[in-house]
Scaffold this motif. Structure first.
Motif, PDB file in Angstrom:
ATOM      1  N   PRO A 162       0.817  -1.225   0.000  1.00  0.00           N
ATOM      2  CA  PRO A 162       0.000   0.000   0.000  1.00  0.00           C
ATOM      3  C   PRO A 162       0.848   1.272   0.000  1.00  0.00           C
ATOM      4  N   LYS A 163       0.225   2.377  -0.437  1.00  0.00           N
ATOM      5  CA  LYS A 163       0.830   3.701  -0.265  1.00  0.00           C
ATOM      6  C   LYS A 163       0.530   4.217   1.134  1.00  0.00           C
ATOM      7  N   ILE A 164      -0.696   3.943   1.578  1.00  0.00           N
ATOM      8  CA  ILE A 164      -1.168   4.390   2.889  1.00  0.00           C
ATOM      9  C   ILE A 164      -1.718   3.187   3.639  1.00  0.00           C
ATOM     10  N   LEU A 165      -1.219   2.966   4.828  1.00  0.00           N
ATOM     11  CA  LEU A 165      -1.651   1.861   5.658  1.00  0.00           C
ATOM     12  C   LEU A 165      -2.418   2.423   6.848  1.00  0.00           C
ATOM     13  N   VAL A 166      -3.650   1.963   7.041  1.00  0.00           N
ATOM     14  CA  VAL A 166      -4.475   2.415   8.158  1.00  0.00           C
ATOM     15  C   VAL A 166      -4.623   1.256   9.136  1.00  0.00           C
ATOM     16  N   LEU A 167      -4.181   1.455  10.370  1.00  0.00           N
ATOM     17  CA  LEU A 167      -4.208   0.399  11.390  1.00  0.00           C
ATOM     18  C   LEU A 167      -5.127   0.831  12.521  1.00  0.00           C
ATOM     19  N   ASP A 168      -6.220   0.114  12.696  1.00  0.00           N
ATOM     20  CA  ASP A 168      -7.213   0.424  13.723  1.00  0.00           C
ATOM     21  C   ASP A 168      -7.070  -0.571  14.867  1.00  0.00           C
ATOM     22  N   GLU A 169      -6.495  -0.135  15.967  1.00  0.00           N
ATOM     23  CA  GLU A 169      -6.253  -0.995  17.138  1.00  0.00           C
ATOM     24  C   GLU A 169      -5.548  -2.293  16.730  1.00  0.00           C
ATOM     25  N   PRO A 170      -4.435  -2.223  16.012  1.00  0.00           N
ATOM     26  CA  PRO A 170      -3.817  -3.445  15.486  1.00  0.00           C
ATOM     27  C   PRO A 170      -3.190  -4.332  16.547  1.00  0.00           C
ATOM     28  N   THR A 171      -2.875  -3.778  17.717  1.00  0.00           N
ATOM     29  CA  THR A 171      -2.200  -4.583  18.749  1.00  0.00           C
ATOM     30  C   THR A 171      -3.129  -4.994  19.880  1.00  0.00           C
ATOM     31  N   SER A 172      -4.443  -4.780  19.718  1.00  0.00           N
ATOM     32  CA  SER A 172      -5.365  -5.073  20.823  1.00  0.00           C
ATOM     33  C   SER A 172      -5.351  -6.548  21.207  1.00  0.00           C
ATOM     34  N   ALA A 173      -5.006  -7.424  20.240  1.00  0.00           N
ATOM     35  CA  ALA A 173      -4.973  -8.860  20.528  1.00  0.00           C
ATOM     36  C   ALA A 173      -3.550  -9.401  20.633  1.00  0.00           C
TER      37      ALA A 173
END
Length: 510
Positions: A162-173
């Motif tokens: 990707p050009k832009i990576l969107v991470l929404d709570e990626p480490t919650s688990a």
């Protein structure tokens, strides 16, 4: 030079109520922008617009990628513009293999018609290694735990360049080690030219990785500040709109008699016949005490508490409640003996999505509100309303759908279910996962109040600062056994991680 992303005047309403109120946001090339805010602040709505989940016709404002105006009508349009999303809620095909999930819809072909399985598996191994996941590409996803599945989702996004990576709570688990590995991967991607938007309730991660921090509240951008050197107190105040005096309101309470003791507990491995995921574990927890269980994913933390609760079978071991050996074969047995379990994944095993708040709260206490197998609706409503008010649940009343609540309010409903049963022992597995700062403090206050009232608490958390602040004593799991025990005075993040990774000698607190 054009910016990687510009969102101008974004406004989005649901049934006449605005979730976003003219939001302006920009992202530089090779920048990591953190977006923080409480649940309901508008972060996810903004990202769903960016992902194409909400079509252009449903909102006001403009989106530009590399100075080119975009008209996203579907998620495919967003992906074509170079935007990849990693969501907190895992979306994988459980009965396909790891490699099949990574390549689904994008198969490498040889001889015009056949899937190039050699390339599939070799590429899958490379990207799994990138995110620090040591599983076979041929493993069925259903056999993997939540943490491993999240890492697969992250690897899948990386594969698409990707050009832009969107991470929404990626480490919650993820555990602390896995989370740190992911942060390093994101830094490496930045060096390779990829810009990232990082959404997280874990402020220590935000402050360690962000070039800039944008705070959202009630559908507005409240502030944007440089990440390095940012004032955490100011950021938290901007998030919640008020001062929070103490993040971890732990109190010293008198520790009483033994409430629960476990001896020689072994749990069979769920997917490997003849193997054990937990071997010969023993510990105790006392009245008013919060016992923390630390360890890496796969160390057996959740399996211990689920075996105690009767949710999964044990190979061997004894459970004593207030000194008396107790035979717990199913969750109903545990409930009858005063044990409650807040599970790791509240959406999968914590509540029933088709039930409203009232029904979910009284689910473990039907005996108190029924007679002859018939529920007394008046008694049910009275009981549910009392805990709804006591826990300050933010919803449209006790008849509202639980699926419409924020993570923090869902967790309050799950806790209310057990508080109604007059529990003696409460087990909480990742109690604040995916919950915003304000709701976390409320959960900590509730756990502290329960300890003060004499409830014995077992707490599992991958958030080490949280676990260290809230627990009186710790056991650290390493490869299915207890690697060491520490008192609160002895415990540090470094000591816990050394034991959990097996890089320290056995440490036993007197």
């Amino acid at each position: 030079m054009a910016k990687a992303l510009v969102m101008e005047g974004i406004a989005k309403a649901f049934n006449g109520v605005y979730a976003l109120k003219g939001v302006n946001l920009d992202l530089e090339h090779q920048e990591i922008l953190a977006i923080v805010g409480e649940n309901g602040a508008g972060k996810s709505t903004l990202m769903k617009i960016l992902s194409g989940s909400y079509p252009k016709s449903s909102y006001e404002g403009q989106v530009y990628v590399d100075n080119v105006q975009q008209q996203f009508e579907t998620t495919r349009d967003s992906e074509k513009a170079g935007i990849e999303m990693i969501y907190q809620e895992i979306s994988l095909h459980l009965d396909l293999t790891v490699a099949e999930n990574l390549f689904l819809g994008k198969w490498p072909i040889k001889n015009k018609f056949a899937v190039d399985w050699k390339k599939v598996n070799e590429t899958a191994e490379r990207y799994l290694k990138l995110v620090g996941l040591t599983v076979s590409p041929k493993e069925t996803v259903r056999n993997l735990n939540t943490s491993q599945q999240q890492l697969i989702s992250i690897a899948r996004a990386f594969m698409r360049n990707p050009k832009i990576l969107v991470l929404d709570e990626p480490t919650s688990a993820l555990t602390e080690t896995e989370a740190n590995n992911l942060l390093n991967v994101i830094r490496d991607l930045k060096a390779k030219g990829i810009s990232s938007i990082y959404i997280s309730h874990k402020l220590d991660e935000v402050f360690s990785i962000a070039d800039r921090i944008t705070v959202m509240r009630d559908g507005n951008v409240i502030s944007t500040s440089p990440g390095p050197g940012a004032d955490i107190n100011r950021v938290v105040e901007d998030m919640v709109g008020r001062k929070i005096e103490t993040m971890y309101p732990k109190k010293k309470v008198p520790i009483g008699e033994e409430m629960l003791r476990v001896e020689g507990l072994s749990v069979p491995h769920p997917y490997s016949a003849g193997k054990q995921i937990v071997t010969d574990v023993g510990f105790q927890v006392r009245k008013g005490e919060i016992l923390g269980i630390a360890g890496l994913v796969g160390a057996g933390r959740s399996e211990i508490v689920n075996a105690i609760f009767g949710a999964i079978p044990k190979a061997s071991g004894k459970v004593f409640i207030q000194g008396k050996e107790t035979d717990i074969r199913k969750p109903l047995d545990a409930i009858k003996h005063g044990i409650g379990l807040v599970t790791e994944n509240r959406k999968a095993t914590g509540f029933v999505g088709t039930m409203n708040l009232r029904e979910n709260m009284t689910l473990a206490n039907l005996g108190k509100i029924s007679s002859g197998g018939i529920i007394n609706k008046s008694a049910e409503e009275t009981l549910a309303q009392s805990y709804y008010s006591k826990l300050l649940v933010k919803a449209q009343g006790i008849k509202a759908s639980i699926l419409g609540l924020s993570g923090g309010n869902q967790q309050k409903i799950v806790l209310a279910k057990w508080l109604m049963t007059n529990i003696k022992i409460l087990i909480v597995d990742e109690p604040t996962r995916g919950i915003d700062v304000g709701a976390k403090v409320e959960i900590y206050n509730l756990l502290t109040e329960l300890a003060e009232s004499g409830v014995a608490i077992i707490m599992i958390s991958s958030d080490l600062p949280e676990l260290l602040a809230m627990s009186d004593r710790f056991i650290i799991m390493a490869n299915g056994i207890i690697g060491g025990t520490l008192t609160q005075e002895e415990a540090t993040q470094e000591k816990v991680m050394k034991i959990a990774t097996g890089s320290a000698s056995r440490m036993v607190a007197n």
